[in-house]
Motif scaffolding. Structure first.
Motif, PDB file in Angstrom:
ATOM      1  N   LYS A 157       5.812  -4.546   6.522  1.00  0.00           N
ATOM      2  CA  LYS A 157       5.055  -4.439   5.266  1.00  0.00           C
ATOM      3  C   LYS A 157       5.821  -3.581   4.258  1.00  0.00           C
ATOM      4  O   LYS A 157       6.587  -2.691   4.614  1.00  0.00           O
ATOM      5  N   THR A 158       5.599  -3.882   2.996  1.00  0.00           N
ATOM      6  CA  THR A 158       6.267  -3.160   1.917  1.00  0.00           C
ATOM      7  C   THR A 158       5.603  -1.815   1.691  1.00  0.00           C
ATOM      8  O   THR A 158       4.388  -1.726   1.574  1.00  0.00           O
ATOM      9  N   GLU A 159       6.421  -0.759   1.609  1.00  0.00           N
ATOM     10  CA  GLU A 159       5.920   0.587   1.329  1.00  0.00           C
ATOM     11  C   GLU A 159       6.660   1.156   0.134  1.00  0.00           C
ATOM     12  O   GLU A 159       7.785   0.738  -0.174  1.00  0.00           O
ATOM     13  N   TYR A 161       8.235   4.369  -1.575  1.00  0.00           N
ATOM     14  CA  TYR A 161       8.762   5.733  -1.582  1.00  0.00           C
ATOM     15  C   TYR A 161      10.242   5.631  -1.936  1.00  0.00           C
ATOM     16  O   TYR A 161      10.858   4.580  -1.774  1.00  0.00           O
ATOM     17  N   GLY A 176       7.066  -1.015   8.817  1.00  0.00           N
ATOM     18  CA  GLY A 176       6.977  -0.898   7.366  1.00  0.00           C
ATOM     19  C   GLY A 176       8.087  -0.035   6.807  1.00  0.00           C
ATOM     20  O   GLY A 176       8.644   0.820   7.502  1.00  0.00           O
ATOM     21  N   ASN A 178      10.427   0.874   2.707  1.00  0.00           N
ATOM     22  CA  ASN A 178      10.733   0.489   1.330  1.00  0.00           C
ATOM     23  C   ASN A 178      11.951  -0.434   1.324  1.00  0.00           C
ATOM     24  O   ASN A 178      12.399  -0.906   2.374  1.00  0.00           O
TER      25      ASN A 178
END
Length: 275
Positions: A157-159, A161, A176, A178
């Motif tokens: 999943k996209t995060e 930061y 997950g 970036n």
């Protein structure tokens, strides 16, 4: 005489209660000793060792707390893994019994501690691209770069930061990351198969629809504010139609394959330069 009889009943009641409590505590202690001495097998929450986790165990853990004995002997009752039995463990057990939770923190801790983090791939310099044997096994099961991409695109999943915080290992284990850490994971797995890959950094421009879909925002300014967690210099176009920001993807040479991945709807051309 009646008064004396009532007093006798009261004394008798409390005497029985004390004996019952002492007996229960002895039984619980015996169960704890038995469990801790048999192959280290522990069923957390089953305080009375009857094969079920229910209200009787709640009563049992209350008795442990009331006794003031927070010994490590009661391992089955240490549900948060802090090596004592306290009110937090009681709360966790009650939550489990009524269905609010389906596992205890100690179980997650033990699973995490059991993971083999021996490095299968590490060049001695770029730890963010290191791989554990668990990751190598996953790569072997997936077999091909295309399957690796498909697996990661459907599970990572996209995060939001800045820079790198997790590297390939953290991104894989936590599902997950970036843009930088997702690129690290993909590069590490491709490097494992001998496919030379490297980071590429540049500016990208997202349409507002893409930016809103990526961030889950409801308007352009909200999307911009979220994307600034990636790049504090991200900018919104004057007509509010697009957002431009710095982004990291990767370059890899792999013949006969050209594909643009979608990390949870994230169309940022991660494989932009794959040949």
């Amino acid at each position: 005489m009646k008064h004396k009889l009532n007093i006798s009943k009261i004394i008798s009641f409390f005497t029985c209660a004390a004996l019952l409590t002492a007996t229960n505590m002895n039984l619980i202690s015996a169960f704890a000793e038995e469990i801790n001495s048999t192959n280290g097998t522990v069923v957390y929450g089953d305080i009375n060792n009857d094969g079920n986790i229910d209200s009787f165990d709640v009563v049992a853990i209350r008795q442990i707390l009331n006794s003031g004995n927070k010994s490590e002997a009661y391992k089955v009752a240490d549900l948060n893994g802090n090596n004592i039995v306290d009110a937090v463990d009681l709360y966790l057990l009650q939550s489990y019994v009524i269905g609010k939770i389906d596992s205890f923190p100690i179980e997650i801790i033990e699973i995490n501690n059991s993971i083999d983090r021996t490095l299968a791939l590490y060049d001695g310099e770029h730890y963010e691209l290191a791989m554990t044997y668990e990751m190598a096994v996953a790569a072997e099961i997936l077999k091909t770069p295309l399957n690796i991409y498909d697996y990661l695109s459907n599970n990572i999943k996209t995060e939001f930061y800045p820079n790198s915080r997790k590297g390939a290992i953290g991104t894989f284990e936590l599902n997950g990351g970036n843009d930088v850490d997702c690129a690290s994971l993909l590069i590490a797995m491709l490097n494992y198969f001998g496919i030379n890959s490297r980071y590429v950094t540049g500016n990208i421009t997202l349409s507002i629809d893409t930016a809103m879909n990526l961030t889950g925002a409801h308007d352009a300014n909200s999307a911009l504010n979220i994307l600034k967690f990636w790049d504090n210099n991200a900018t919104l176009s004057s007509d509010n139609s697009s957002i431009t920001l710095a982004h990291t993807w990767f370059n890899s040479c792999y013949p006969h394959h050209r594909k643009v991945p979608n990390f949870r709807g994230f169309l940022l051309y991660l494989l932009k330069n794959v040949l």
